[in-house]
Enzyme design. Structure first.
Site, PDB file in Angstrom:
ATOM      1  N   ALA A 209       0.857  -1.180   0.000  1.00 27.67           N
ATOM      2  CA  ALA A 209       0.000   0.000   0.000  1.00 27.67           C
ATOM      3  C   ALA A 209       0.896   1.233   0.000  1.00 27.67           C
ATOM      4  CB  ALA A 209      -0.903  -0.015   1.235  1.00 27.67           C
TER       5      ALA A 209
ATOM      6  N   GLY B 183       0.330  -4.955   0.998  1.00 29.38           N
ATOM      7  CA  GLY B 183      -0.878  -4.924   0.174  1.00 29.38           C
ATOM      8  C   GLY B 183      -0.689  -5.604  -1.168  1.00 29.38           C
TER       9      GLY B 183
ATOM     10  N   GLU C 241       4.402  -5.379   7.372  1.00 25.88           N
ATOM     11  CA  GLU C 241       3.738  -4.302   8.116  1.00 25.88           C
ATOM     12  C   GLU C 241       4.263  -4.178   9.546  1.00 25.88           C
ATOM     13  OE1 GLU C 241       0.693  -5.504   4.948  1.00 25.88           O
ATOM     14  OE2 GLU C 241       2.216  -6.500   6.160  1.00 25.88           O
TER      15      GLU C 241
ATOM     16  N   GLU D 259      -1.195  -9.188  -0.491  1.00 25.09           N
ATOM     17  CA  GLU D 259      -2.626  -9.388  -0.278  1.00 25.09           C
ATOM     18  C   GLU D 259      -3.393  -9.359  -1.602  1.00 25.09           C
ATOM     19  OE1 GLU D 259      -3.783  -7.711   3.958  1.00 25.09           O
ATOM     20  OE2 GLU D 259      -2.480  -6.300   2.898  1.00 25.09           O
TER      21      GLU D 259
END
Length: 173
Positions: free
Chosen positions: A71, A114, A137, A117
């Site tokens: 992200a 992300g 993260e 993911e």
């Protein structure tokens, strides 16, 4: 907006019968970091392909260096929990997992946070020799936020998932 051009994606139909939708993440200066604009474009592209009777399958890919490095931290860093909660931050990220047509993640390079993911939301992950998967993260003092802990556990088992999530370590293809 349906016909608006893409800033962060390259979208085309491939194959002899043009029946494979190819979505390439195209934000090289940020290693394909998943900003809100990119994710909105991805939702639009997926909806268009899902509604196109000519498209039978979809491939999502990045570059040789990065599928998606996660992200967009710069975009997220100043948001409070309350702001994220009120604005339904990450609400549209699950669009990949709800498309009825098969989606293949073609991963080479980094698929982190992300990006990992996003790859796990696809039906199949095709990993190149240089693919690196991880949920780093924890190194930023947070946890995976788009279903990564649940999907990773299903994909690699509880022990390896816990190791990856709690240490930030990566695994290769």
């Amino acid at each position: 907006r349906a016909g608006a051009p893409f800033q962060y994606l390259s979208v085309q139909k491939m194959g002899a019968q043009k029946n494979v939708g190819l979505i390439q993440l195209n934000r090289p200066q940020a290693l394909n970091a998943l900003c809100e604009g990119l994710m909105e474009e991805l939702r639009r592209a997926l909806e268009a392909m899902e509604n196109d009777p000519q498209v039978g399958a979809i491939v999502i890919t990045g570059s040789q260096k990065a599928f998606a490095a996660g992200a967009d931290i710069k975009e997220m860093q100043n948001k409070t929990f309350q702001e994220c909660y009120r604005s339904s931050f990450l609400a549209g990220w699950d669009k990949v997992s709800t498309v009825r047509k098969p989606i293949i993640a073609a991963v080479n390079g980094y698929a982190l946070g992300g990006g990992c993911e996003l790859a796990m939301m696809c039906d199949i992950i095709y990993a190149g020799e240089k693919a690196q998967f991880g949920q780093p993260e924890i190194l930023l003092g947070t946890i995976p936020g788009a279903g990564g802990t649940q999907r990773l556990t299903r994909a690699v088992g509880k022990s390896l998932a816990m190791e990856m999530v709690l240490t930030g370590d990566r695994i290769s293809a």
